[in-house]
Design an enzyme around this catalytic site. Structure first.
Site, PDB file in Angstrom:
ATOM      1  N   HIS A   1       0.809  -1.216   0.000  1.00 37.68           N
ATOM      2  CA  HIS A   1       0.000   0.000   0.000  1.00 37.68           C
ATOM      3  C   HIS A   1       0.845   1.269   0.000  1.00 37.68           C
ATOM      4  O   HIS A   1       0.367   2.316  -0.409  1.00 37.68           O
ATOM      5  CB  HIS A   1      -0.951   0.014   1.200  1.00 37.68           C
ATOM      6  CG  HIS A   1      -2.151  -0.846   1.002  1.00 37.68           C
ATOM      7  ND1 HIS A   1      -2.144  -2.195   1.243  1.00 37.68           N
ATOM      8  CD2 HIS A   1      -3.397  -0.551   0.545  1.00 37.68           C
ATOM      9  CE1 HIS A   1      -3.340  -2.696   0.956  1.00 37.68           C
ATOM     10  NE2 HIS A   1      -4.123  -1.728   0.534  1.00 37.68           N
ATOM     11  N   GLY A   2       2.034   1.182   0.495  1.00 38.35           N
ATOM     12  CA  GLY A   2       2.848   2.390   0.469  1.00 38.35           C
ATOM     13  C   GLY A   2       4.222   2.168   1.063  1.00 38.35           C
ATOM     14  O   GLY A   2       4.401   1.323   1.940  1.00 38.35           O
TER      15      GLY A   2
END
Lengths: 526, 312
Positions: free
Chosen positions: A324-325
Site C-alpha cells: 500500500h505504500g
C-alpha cells in the site's frame, strides 16, 4: 484521466461506440489496446513504456514456459518474470524508502553513506498491473492455465483500461478467455453496468470527496484538533477510503460490463463484517486473494504448524501493508491487521464467504451481530489511523488526543458547534447515514443500485402517493385528472419509471453535491 | 443493442430536460470580486503601451498602489492583473500572453503556493462563468476535466435560483467596486482588519515535480516574451513575518528551485518581501495600510533598477 471527469465520459463514449461497430474480436481487442495505452498516456506518456516492458517480458516468459520442460529452465523463466516485475515495482515505489532507511541505519553506526537521492515519480497503477502480469506467469508455471500466443490478446488483458490503474487485479484464467472469445452485446449486463457506474460516481463524488474535506481538516493538523474531532475524522476516513476505492471498482466493473467483459467483484460490504477474517474476505478481494494464492499458500498457508502459520499470516499482512505504500505507518497498519486476524485463522475455519449476505438475511441485525459488526469496525478504524496519518508519531498523537478528550464535554460541544456552522459537513454526514442504511438494505446484491426488485415498502409508498393525488383530484372536481390517476386494485406501479426517478435524483444530487473539485482516487497513490 | 440505445436515448433526453429546467434559473452576479476580471481585461486592452503588467494572485491585487508606480516610472502605464492565486500560474500567464506588445514589462509575483500544487478549479470556474472568453486561457485537457465541475457549479447556482437564494457572497472589500482604475484593490486600505488567517504552504511528494513544471512554464513564457521585445521580472510575494519563519523550510525549497532553473531575472529575495504581521489584512499574503506603501516602494525601486540594468 480520472473516471469522474467529462474527459473520461467523452473518451468512453467514443471508444464504446467504435467498439460495438466493430464486429471482429481481434479488431475490438486492438481498439481496447490502443484506447488503454491512450488512457494511460494521459497521465504521463513515459509510463507506457514500463507497462509495455512488463507485458512483453511476461508474454515471452509465458511462451517460454510452454516450450520448456526441464524444471530448472521453467524456474529460471519464472524467476525472470518475478524479478522484472518486482524490480520495476521496487525501483519506482520503494527506492526512496529503502535508501532513506539504509541511510538512517548507517548513521546509527556512524557511517555517512552520502546522498542517495533520485527524483523518482511513481507511475500510476504500477502496483496493480505488475501483480496482474505476475499472476499470469505464475499460473502458467503452475500449469493452471495455458499461455496465449496472441500478443494482442495478452497485452489487452494487461492494459484493459477500466481496471488498469486501481484494479480489480484480475487473474488470467478469468479475464484472458474473455478476450480470446467473441463478445456479444448483452442488454441486461449493459444496463446493470450503467447502474453500477452511476452508483460509483455517487460514492466517489457525493460521499468520498466530501468526507475527505472533513478528514483533511482534522488529520492535516492533529495537534490542533480535539479528540472527538479526530474520532469523527477517523470514522469519516473509514468511509472515505471505502467509498473512494469501491467507487473506482464499481465504475471499472460497470464500464467493463458495457464492453461485454466481466471483472471480479472487489468489495462485498466489508463494514458489515463480524470479524476481521470476514472483513478481509470482503475488502479489496482481488488483492487479498492474490496475496493468499501467491504469498500465503506458497509459504505453507494453513497446512503447517500453528507457529509457522502465524508467521505466514504476519508476513502476508506485512507485505500487504508495504504494497500500500513505502512508509512505516503502512507496515504498522498491515501488522495490526495480521495480529488481529491471527486468532481467528489459527483457531477457526472461516465460516462466511464473500458471497454470503453480511449480517444475516433479516431486515435488522440481532444485538449480538450488531455488537460484533461495531467491534470489527472499531478495530478496522484503529488500523485506519495509521493508514491516514502522515507518520507513526502522528498516528500515536491521534490516539493520545482521542484518549485525553474522550470525557471532555467541551470538546464534543465544540465539535457540534462546528458542525452547526459548516452545513456542507453536516449534509455530508446525513448523506453518509443514508448511504449506510441503503447499503444495509441492498446487501444481498452485488451493488446497491440493483433495483430489479424494489422493496415492497417503496412500492407501497409510491402507490400511496399516487392514491393521495387521486383523492385530491376528486375533491378538487378535476375529473379528467382523477380518471388518469385511476389506481388498479393491485398496487403495481411501473417499476421502470420509479427506477428512472431514483437514477435521475441520484445523478442530479451527485452533480450538485459532489463536483466542487476533481480529486484523484486514493488508491492511485499505490 | 437497439433496445439499449433507445432506452439510453430516452433517459438522456430526460436528463437534458431536467438540466435545462435547472439551468434556466441560473443568475449571474456582476458585483462579485471575481467579476473584476472583465474590468482588468478591458484595462489591459485599452492601456497604451509601454505598460507594466503586474501578474499574481490576490497578494498582487491587494498589495500594490499603481499610482505610485506611475509617478516613479512615468514612461509606463501600470496594469494590475492580480486577482486570485487559485487561478494558477498557467492561467495567469495565458491571460496576458496574446495582449503583450513590444516595450511592455511584465512583473510576476506568484504566491509560493503556486509552485507547490495545483490549486483546484473552484475559483477558475467562477471566473470562466463571469467572463466566458477566459475559457480560452484554460488548457483544453483541463477544460474537459473541468466540464463536470462546471456543470455542478451551474446546477448549484440554478438550484439557488429556484430557491430564490442569493448566490455569490458580497462582503466588502471583496466586491467588483473595490478596485480602482489601475486594477488595484483599494477598498480594504483603511478598513479595520478582521481575524488573520494563516496561509499554509504544503510541501508534499509531488511538489518537486510540480515546481519543475511551473518553472518550465515560466521559462517558456520568458522565451516567448523575449521574442516579442517584452521584459519580464520576478519579485517574491509579500508574506507575514511570523508565518514566514514558521514555514521557512518550504520557502527555501522554492527559492532554491527558482535560483537553479529560472531564466527570468529575480529582483529580490523572499525575506525582502516579508513584513510585520500587523500590516496584513486577513491572510498571510494580503497587505493593507502602510504595508502597501512599503511594498509598492520596494517594487518601484527594484523595477527602476532592473529596467536600467536590462536596458544596458
Amino acid at each position: 484521466m480520472t473516471f469522474t471527469t467529462l474527459t473520461f465520459i467523452l473518451f468512453l463514449g467514443v471508444v464504446l461506440t467504435a467498439y460495438w461497430l466493430l464486429r471482429n474480436r481481434t479488431a475490438q481487442n486492438c481498439l481496447i489496446l490502443v484506447a488503454s495505452y491512450f488512457f494511460y498516456a494521459w497521465w504521463d506518456w513515459r509510463f507506457c513504456s514500463l507497462m509495455a516492458i512488463s507485458s512483453l517480458v511476461d508474454y515471452s516468459v509465458g511462451l517460454g514456459l510452454a516450450r520448456a520442460n526441464r524444471r530448472a529452465a521453467r524456474r529460471a523463466l519464472l524467476i525472470t518474470s518475478i524479478l522484472c516485475n518486482l524490480g520495476l515495482l521496487g525501483f519506482f515505489k520503494y527506492f526512496k524508502f529503502f535508501t532513506a532507511n539504509f541511510q538512517a541505519l548507517a548513521a546509527q553506526f556512524g557511517w555517512d553513506v552520502g546522498p542517495l537521492t533520485l527524483h523518482i515519480i511513481l507511475p500510476v497503477g504500477i502496483s496493480f498491473y505488475t501483480f496482474q502480469t505476475m499472476s499470469y506467469t505464475i499460473d502458467v508455471f503452475r500449469r493452471r492455465i495455458r499461455p496465449t500466443a496472441n500478443i494482442i490478446d495478452y497485452c489487452t488483458y494487461v492494459s484493459f483500461f477500466p481496471q488498469l490503474v486501481a484494479g480489480p487485479i484480475e487473474r488470467a484464467g478469468r479475464l484472458l478467455p474473455q478476450f480470446t472469445s467473441p463478445r456479444r452485446f448483452d442488454y441486461t449486463q449493459a444496463t446493470d453496468g450503467c447502474r453500477q457506474i452511476l452508483w460509483g460516481f455517487f460514492k466517489k463524488m457525493a460521499l468520498a470527496d466530501n468526507l475527505g474535506v472533513i478528514v483533511n481538516r482534522f488529520y492535516d493538523n492533529p495537534a490542533g484538533s480535539s479528540g472527538p474531532a479526530l474520532g469523527l475524522a477517523t470514522v469519516c476516513f473509514a468511509f472515505q477510503i471505502y467509498c473512494d476505492f469501491s467507487a473506482y471498482s464499481d465504475i471499472a466493473i460497470g464500464v467493463a460490463k458495457l464492453f461485454g467483459i466481466r471483472l471480479m467483484r472487489n468489495f462485498a460490504y466489508p463494514y458489515f463484517s463480524q470479524n476481521l477474517g470476514e472483513f478481509w474476505r470482503r475488502w479489496h478481494i482481488s488483492l487479498s486473494t492474490w496475496f493468499r494464492d501467491y504469498v500465503y499458500i506458497p509459504m505453507g498457508g494453513s497446512r503447517v504448524r500453528p507457529l509457522h502459520k502465524a508467521l505466514n499470516i504476519l508476513v502476508t499482512f506485512l507485505v500487504s501493508g508495504l504494497w500500500h505504500g513505502a512508509a512505516w505507518h503502512f507496515v504498522v497498519w498491515g501488522l495490526i491487521h495480521g495480529a488481529c486476524v491471527m486468532p481467528r485463522l489459527l483457531t477457526d475455519r472461516p465460516a462466511l464467504k464473500a458471497t454470503d449476505v453480511p449480517g444475516g438475511r433479516g431486515l435488522l441485525p440481532s444485538w449480538k451481530v450488531l455488537g460484533r459488526m461495531l467491534l470489527t469496525f472499531a478495530i478496522v478504524c484503529v488500523g485506519w489511523v495509521f493508514f491516514r496519518a502522515q507518520t507513526i508519531s502522528d498516528a500515536f498523537l491521534v490516539f493520545r488526543k482521542m484518549a485525553a478528550d474522550c470525557l471532555n464535554g467541551s470538546a464534543y460541544l465544540e465539535l457540534l458547534a462546528l458542525l452547526g456552522e459548516k452545513h456542507r459537513m453536516t449534509r455530508t454526514l446525513y448523506f453518509l447515514a443514508a448511504f449506510i442504511v441503503v447499503e444495509w438494505c441492498r446487501r444481498e446484491h452485488e451493488h446497491a443500485l440493483v433495483l430489479t426488485s424494489l422493496p415492497r415498502w417503496l412500492r407501497w409508498l409510491a402507490y400511496s402517493g399516487r392514491r393521495s393525488l387521486h383523492g385530491l383530484a376528486g375533491w378538487a372536481g378535476a375529473a379528467q385528472v382523477q380518471s388518469r390517476l385511476e389506481c388498479r386494485i393491485v398496487p403495481i406501479l411501473p417499476r421502470r419509471w420509479l427506477r428512472w426517478a431514483i437514477y435521475t435524483a441520484l445523478i442530479w444530487i451527485t452533480i450538485d453535491v459532489g463536483t466542487k473539485t476533481t480529486s484523484q482516487f486514493i488508491y492511485f497513490r499505490f | 443493442m437497439r433496445r439499449f440505445t433507445k432506452e439510453l436515448g430516452v433517459f438522456v433526453a430526460i436528463q437534458l430536460a431536467v438540466g435545462a429546467f435547472i439551468l434556466s434559473h441560473v443568475r449571474t452576479d456582476d458585483s462579485h470580486y471575481l467579476a473584476s476580471t472583465r474590468d482588468k481585461h478591458a484595462l489591459l486592452e485599452s492601456a497604451p503601451s509601454p505598460r507594466i503588467i503586474f501578474v499574481g494572485g490576490s497578494s498582487m491585487a491587494m498589495g500594490l498602489n499603481c499610482a505610485v508606480i506611475k509617478q516613479r516610472l512615468p514612461d509606463y502605464n501600470p496594469v494590475n492583473m492580480g486577482l486570485h492565486l487559485t487561478l494558477g500560474l498557467e492561467f495567469m500567464l495565458a491571460e496576458i500572453e496574446d495582449d503583450l506588445k513590444a516595450g511592455d514589462v511584465v512583473v510576476l509575483s506568484p504566491e509560493y503556493n503556486l509552485f507547490l500544487a495545483d490549486q483546484g478549479n473552484y475559483i477558475l470556474l467562477q471566473v470562466v462563468e463571469l467572463r466566458p472568453a477566459s475559457l480560452a486561457y484554460v488548457k483544453w485537457s483541463k477544460a474537459t476535466d473541468l466540464g463536470l465541475n462546471y456543470l455542478g457549479r451551474l446546477v448549484r447556482r440554478g438550484i439557488k435560483g429556484i430557491q430564490s437564494r442569493a448566490d455569490f457572497s458580497n462582503d466588502p472589500p471583496y466586491l467588483r467596486t473595490g478596485f480602482n482604475e489601475h486594477g488595484d484593490m483599494t477598498m480594504h486600505w483603511n478598513m479595520s482588519p478582521p481575524k488573520l488567517v494563516r496561509v499554509g504552504l504544503e510541501f508534499n511528494d509531488s511538489s518537486p515535480r510540480y515546481m519543475a513544471l511551473m518553472i518550465e512554464r515560466l521559462n517558456e513564457f520568458h522565451s516567448y516574451c523575449r521574442k516579442r521585445g517584452v521584459r519580464v521580472f520576478l519579485v517574491y510575494p509579500p508574506f507575514a513575518d511570523r508565518h514566514f519563519h514558521e514555514q521557512r523550510g518550504v520557502v527555501d525549497k522554492v527559492q532554491a528551485a527558482l535560483d537553479k532553473s529560472l531564466t527570468i531575472p529575480i529582483l529580490n529575495r523572499p525575506a525582502d518581501s516579508v513584513q510585520q504581521i500587523d500590516r496584513f489584512f486577513d491572510t498571510s499574503y494580503h497587505l493593507f495600510g502602510d504595508g502597501i506603501g512599503v511594498r509598492t516602494k520596494e517594487i518601484a525601486d527594484l523595477l527602476a533598477d532592473g529596467l536600467k540594468k536590462s536596458k544596458g
